[in-house]
Design a protein around this motif. Structure first.
Motif, short mmCIF file in Angstrom:
data_model
loop_
_atom_site.label_atom_id
_atom_site.label_comp_id
_atom_site.label_asym_id
_atom_site.label_seq_id
_atom_site.Cartn_x
_atom_site.Cartn_y
_atom_site.Cartn_z
N ASN A 126 1.36 -1.90 -1.43
CA ASN A 126 0.89 -0.55 -1.72
C ASN A 126 1.29 0.43 -0.62
OD1 ASN A 126 -0.28 -1.39 -4.13
ND2 ASN A 126 -2.26 -1.82 -3.18
N ARG A 127 1.28 -0.02 0.62
CA ARG A 127 1.75 0.83 1.71
C ARG A 127 3.23 1.22 1.47
NH1 ARG A 127 -0.23 0.35 6.97
NH2 ARG A 127 -0.63 -1.87 6.64
N ALA A 128 4.02 0.26 1.05
CA ALA A 128 5.43 0.54 0.80
C ALA A 128 5.62 1.54 -0.33
CB ALA A 128 6.17 -0.76 0.49
N VAL A 129 4.79 1.46 -1.37
CA VAL A 129 4.88 2.44 -2.47
C VAL A 129 4.69 3.85 -1.93
CG1 VAL A 129 3.70 3.30 -4.55
CG2 VAL A 129 4.15 0.86 -4.29
N GLN A 132 1.73 8.48 10.44
CA GLN A 132 1.05 7.20 10.23
C GLN A 132 0.85 6.99 8.72
OE1 GLN A 132 -2.30 6.11 12.90
NE2 GLN A 132 -2.26 8.23 13.63
N VAL A 133 0.97 5.73 8.30
CA VAL A 133 0.60 5.34 6.94
C VAL A 133 -0.32 4.14 7.07
CG1 VAL A 133 1.38 4.58 4.67
CG2 VAL A 133 2.80 6.16 6.00
N LEU A 134 -1.61 4.37 6.85
CA LEU A 134 -2.65 3.37 7.06
C LEU A 134 -3.15 2.87 5.71
CD1 LEU A 134 -4.58 5.32 9.82
CD2 LEU A 134 -2.84 3.55 10.14
N ALA A 135 -3.33 1.56 5.59
CA ALA A 135 -3.67 1.01 4.28
C ALA A 135 -4.61 -0.18 4.38
CB ALA A 135 -2.39 0.58 3.55
N GLN A 136 -5.45 -0.29 3.38
CA GLN A 136 -6.22 -1.50 3.11
C GLN A 136 -6.32 -1.64 1.61
OE1 GLN A 136 -10.44 -1.79 4.15
NE2 GLN A 136 -10.13 -3.91 4.77
N GLY A 137 -5.73 -2.68 1.08
CA GLY A 137 -5.74 -2.88 -0.37
C GLY A 137 -5.05 -1.75 -1.10
N ASN A 138 -5.78 -1.14 -2.03
CA ASN A 138 -5.18 -0.08 -2.86
C ASN A 138 -5.40 1.32 -2.30
OD1 ASN A 138 -7.94 0.10 -3.32
ND2 ASN A 138 -7.77 0.32 -5.53
N MET A 139 -6.01 1.44 -1.11
CA MET A 139 -6.23 2.74 -0.48
C MET A 139 -5.22 2.95 0.65
SD MET A 139 -8.79 4.35 -1.95
CE MET A 139 -10.29 4.08 -2.91
N VAL A 140 -4.47 4.03 0.58
CA VAL A 140 -3.41 4.29 1.55
C VAL A 140 -3.51 5.74 2.02
CG1 VAL A 140 -0.94 4.20 2.01
CG2 VAL A 140 -1.93 2.68 0.28
N TYR A 153 -0.98 17.28 7.12
CA TYR A 153 -1.36 16.80 5.80
C TYR A 153 -1.99 15.41 5.93
CZ TYR A 153 2.03 20.29 4.07
OH TYR A 153 2.73 21.45 3.79
N TYR A 154 -3.22 15.29 5.47
CA TYR A 154 -3.86 13.98 5.36
C TYR A 154 -4.00 13.70 3.87
CZ TYR A 154 -5.20 13.60 10.32
OH TYR A 154 -5.20 13.49 11.69
N ASP A 155 -3.23 12.74 3.37
CA ASP A 155 -3.20 12.41 1.94
C ASP A 155 -3.68 10.98 1.75
OD1 ASP A 155 -1.67 14.71 0.50
OD2 ASP A 155 -0.41 14.27 2.24
N LEU A 156 -4.70 10.80 0.92
CA LEU A 156 -5.19 9.48 0.57
C LEU A 156 -4.80 9.20 -0.87
CD1 LEU A 156 -6.89 6.91 1.13
CD2 LEU A 156 -8.89 8.20 0.32
N TRP A 157 -4.07 8.11 -1.07
CA TRP A 157 -3.67 7.71 -2.41
C TRP A 157 -4.29 6.37 -2.77
CZ3 TRP A 157 0.35 10.14 0.48
CH2 TRP A 157 0.86 11.31 -0.09
N ARG A 158 -4.71 6.26 -4.03
CA ARG A 158 -5.10 4.97 -4.60
C ARG A 158 -3.95 4.49 -5.46
NH1 ARG A 158 -7.24 3.18 -9.35
NH2 ARG A 158 -7.64 5.31 -10.10
N VAL A 159 -3.49 3.27 -5.18
CA VAL A 159 -2.35 2.70 -5.89
C VAL A 159 -2.85 1.62 -6.84
CG1 VAL A 159 -0.12 1.56 -5.64
CG2 VAL A 159 -0.89 3.17 -3.89
N GLU A 160 -2.35 1.65 -8.04
CA GLU A 160 -2.76 0.68 -9.06
C GLU A 160 -1.53 0.15 -9.78
OE1 GLU A 160 -5.42 0.67 -13.17
OE2 GLU A 160 -5.95 2.05 -11.57
N ASP A 161 -1.36 -1.17 -9.76
CA ASP A 161 -0.22 -1.81 -10.42
C ASP A 161 1.11 -1.19 -9.99
OD1 ASP A 161 -1.96 -3.50 -11.82
OD2 ASP A 161 -2.20 -2.03 -13.44
#
Length: 255
Positions: free
Chosen positions: A136-139, A200-208, A223-231
């Motif tokens: 998910n971090r790579a996405v 920085q790109v910080l991640a745990q599970g689906n939260m990046v 810019y502080y952007d939080l993305w939820r990644v799914e599938d």
């Protein structure tokens, strides 16, 4: 205590006024990146003591928290001494002794719901799919490079599952179509949104969470952007944009 528990304990001192607890959680040589405050332990403790003496009590409501290595990410709603509610992303770095050694943040005024009825803080709060953290971090890293930094904008649709995209930005509607409409509207007004550097790109599970620097309408912006990644697709987005201030303008705020 976990690092997340320590970070939550530290921000809670803004409400409790427990200066001693704050001092015990911070490392010698604590580094502060918020230009409204001086760096160092004494400056942080001074801010806690100042808030404790204010006539209106500070409130702290944490919404999301996750860890990535030696860093903890928090999304929190603050109301400092009755000045008004603000939503913030805080990032704390811990040293080898488990002390809080460094802090970055972005804050914005808490606003009404956006065109799709979402607020800056609603939605899922727990990280899931922990085994997919690096995937998910790579996405998100690729999305930032291709889309936000404009290296391959034609790939934009590849990062989304059609128009199923939940948006928490205060001025943008849901869906890839909502994002496109918002960017087109900015273009018509001659307002550019530029991402120059991803810090920085910080991640745990689906939260990046990505911390980036660039400009908005010509003004230097973080810019502080939080993305939820799914599938493997970007499913949801929260953000805080803040103009990067001249350090000299804030020298009189240091405590």
């Amino acid at each position: 205590m976990t690092n997340t528990q320590k970070a939550l304990a530290l921000i809670s001192t803004f409400a409790s006024g427990d200066a001693q607890a704050a001092r015990e959680l911070l490392a010698d040589g604590y580094i502060q990146h918020n230009l409204a405050y001086g760096t160092g332990v004494d400056a942080f403790v001074g801010a806690v003591e100042y808030l404790a003496s204010a006539p209106v009590k500070t409130t702290v409501q944490n919404v999301r928290a996750f860890e990535d290595g030696d860093k903890v990410v928090l999304q929190t709603v603050y109301n400092f001494a009755g000045a008004g509610e603000q939503v913030a992303f805080d990032v704390f770095r811990f040293d080898e002794n488990g002390k809080i050694a460094e802090h970055w943040d972005n804050l914005a005024t808490l606003a009404p719901a956006n065109p799709s009825g979402h607020t800056q803080i609603d939605g899922p709060v727990e990280a899931a799919d922990l085994e997919k953290t690096e995937e998910n971090r790579a996405v998100v890293q690729n999305f930032l490079h291709d889309v936000m930094q404009g290296k391959a904008p034609e790939k934009t649709p590849d990062y989304f599952a059609g128009d199923a995209y939940i948006q928490h930005n205060t001025g943008i509607a849901d869906g890839l179509s909502g994002l496109g409409a918002a960017l087109a509207a900015l273009g018509e007004q001659g307002i550019s949104m530029v991402y120059d550097t991803v810090h920085q790109v910080l991640a745990q599970g689906n939260m990046v969470l990505a911390i980036s620097e660039g400009s908005f309408g010509g003004a230097p912006t973080s810019y502080y952007d939080l993305w939820r990644v799914e599938d493997g697709k970007i499913a949801e987005h929260w953000d805080v944009m803040e103009t990067i201030a001249d350090k000299g303008l804030f020298s009189f705020w240091c405590v």
